[in-house]
Design an enzyme around this catalytic site. Sequence first.
Site, short mmCIF file in Angstrom:
data_model
loop_
_atom_site.label_atom_id
_atom_site.label_comp_id
_atom_site.label_asym_id
_atom_site.label_seq_id
_atom_site.Cartn_x
_atom_site.Cartn_y
_atom_site.Cartn_z
N CYS A 13 163.66 57.66 88.02
CA CYS A 13 164.18 58.24 86.77
C CYS A 13 163.15 58.13 85.64
O CYS A 13 163.49 57.86 84.48
CB CYS A 13 165.48 57.54 86.37
SG CYS A 13 166.78 57.62 87.62
N ILE A 16 158.83 61.42 82.61
CA ILE A 16 158.28 62.73 82.93
C ILE A 16 159.23 63.52 83.82
O ILE A 16 159.33 64.75 83.71
CB ILE A 16 156.89 62.59 83.59
CG1 ILE A 16 156.25 63.95 83.83
CG2 ILE A 16 156.97 61.82 84.90
CD1 ILE A 16 155.93 64.74 82.58
N ALA A 17 159.95 62.83 84.69
CA ALA A 17 160.92 63.51 85.56
C ALA A 17 162.07 64.07 84.74
O ALA A 17 162.44 65.25 84.89
CB ALA A 17 161.44 62.54 86.62
N ARG A 19 162.28 64.53 81.42
CA ARG A 19 161.87 65.37 80.30
C ARG A 19 161.34 66.73 80.75
O ARG A 19 161.53 67.74 80.06
CB ARG A 19 160.81 64.64 79.49
CG ARG A 19 160.28 65.36 78.28
CD ARG A 19 159.31 64.49 77.52
NE ARG A 19 158.08 64.19 78.25
CZ ARG A 19 157.80 63.01 78.79
NH1 ARG A 19 158.63 62.00 78.72
NH2 ARG A 19 156.65 62.82 79.44
N ARG A 39 166.37 52.47 91.60
CA ARG A 39 166.53 51.16 92.24
C ARG A 39 167.88 50.55 91.92
O ARG A 39 168.29 49.57 92.55
CB ARG A 39 165.40 50.23 91.79
CG ARG A 39 164.04 50.60 92.34
CD ARG A 39 162.94 49.77 91.73
NE ARG A 39 162.84 49.98 90.29
CZ ARG A 39 162.02 49.32 89.49
NH1 ARG A 39 161.25 48.38 89.98
NH2 ARG A 39 161.98 49.58 88.19
N HIS A 81 152.84 55.33 94.85
CA HIS A 81 152.70 56.70 95.35
C HIS A 81 152.42 56.74 96.85
O HIS A 81 153.03 57.53 97.58
CB HIS A 81 151.59 57.44 94.60
CG HIS A 81 151.93 57.77 93.20
ND1 HIS A 81 151.08 58.44 92.35
CD2 HIS A 81 153.05 57.52 92.46
CE1 HIS A 81 151.64 58.59 91.17
NE2 HIS A 81 152.83 58.03 91.21
N LYS A 99 150.60 62.90 89.50
CA LYS A 99 149.20 62.49 89.43
C LYS A 99 149.11 61.12 88.75
O LYS A 99 150.03 60.74 88.02
CB LYS A 99 148.37 63.56 88.69
CG LYS A 99 148.88 63.87 87.26
CD LYS A 99 148.48 62.81 86.27
CE LYS A 99 149.46 62.66 85.15
NZ LYS A 99 149.31 61.37 84.45
N ARG A 168 151.76 51.81 82.25
CA ARG A 168 150.38 52.26 82.06
C ARG A 168 149.44 51.10 81.73
O ARG A 168 148.23 51.24 81.84
CB ARG A 168 150.30 53.29 80.94
CG ARG A 168 151.02 54.60 81.21
CD ARG A 168 150.93 55.50 79.99
NE ARG A 168 151.53 56.81 80.21
CZ ARG A 168 152.81 57.08 80.01
NH1 ARG A 168 153.63 56.11 79.59
NH2 ARG A 168 153.29 58.29 80.23
N ASP A 180 145.76 57.97 83.87
CA ASP A 180 146.91 58.62 83.23
C ASP A 180 146.57 59.98 82.64
O ASP A 180 147.31 60.95 82.85
CB ASP A 180 147.49 57.71 82.15
CG ASP A 180 148.88 58.15 81.72
OD1 ASP A 180 149.77 58.22 82.59
OD2 ASP A 180 149.08 58.45 80.53
#
Length: 334
Positions: A13, A16-17, A19, A39, A81, A99, A168, A180
């Site tokens: 969640c 970026i997913a 938004r 989770r 990833h 990415k 980050r 990033d």
Amino acid sequence: MSQTKLRWGILGCAGIAKRAVIPGIQQSQTGVVSAIASRGEEKAKETAAQLNIPVHYGSYEALLEDDQIDAVYIPLPNHLHKEWTIRAAEAGKHVLCEKPFALNAAEAEEMIAACAKAGVKFAEAFMYRHHPRYAMIKDVIQSGEIGTIRGIRGAFTFNNAKDANNVRYKQFMGGGSLYDVGVYPISAARFILEQEPQAATVHAFFSPEHDNVDMMASGLLEFADGVALTFDCGMWAAGRNVLEILGTEGRIEVPSAYVVRQNADDHFFVTVKGERREVSVPYVNQYALQADDLGRSVLEGKPQKFDPSDAVLNMRVIDACLKSAQERVRVTLG
């Protein structure tokens, strides 16, 4: 496949997913978002309700076991990833992974091999290159209007340094500005020049306040014929999101080069012999176009616009940039 829509599951969640990528898939022509996992059950349930996703799961494993899911989007922290791309592939799911695809080129090769072995499609989530303006920019270059390319300059910076717990800023999670945002101008230069750099030199600010990740990096990538990308990326600097392509006869400026804002900043400018003109681009959802590229590859058998091997090539450059910054040396690439 006989079905008309690709059924997507979302592993996580992340901002970026929620938004951008989930709304993009929902606006795509080929996909629907069928499930989301976190989770914890509550977070998944809350996000599903916010974004009108019909099914939620309290674990990533549960989503991968759902035979009603065809593809997954992975917006997890960078160090996860590899694991979840491979697990998704082994579960027979096609993969769109955020990415940077991996923490290094070796990991990227393992992930692509796993997808190939499982017979599933894979794409790295560089949404910007699906926007039609980059095809338009390439058309201007190929027309000869700005002459021979002499250099490219790119920057992607923002300031989020006060958020000390952000992933980050965790080394073991693959934090840092090169991972990033530096990946964008690096990817763009490779895409525009259609070649790989020969060497990298990068200077970076590693912040003790942020687990010694690179909070700012400035670099030079050497390409053939004396052409170079000069770039900077940062997470503790004023915001910029720009690209400039310099030719012998003119230049192209892209003020909002990677993240579009659905306004005039999304257009680009061409300057030749002192005359500057604005080139209007269509207002489209580049996240939807990204989803459709994978969707049409799965549903219709169309080739993907970007071969999965590009993820390995981009990670090789990032590997070189990180080595250069950490060791204060110029790094050649084979």
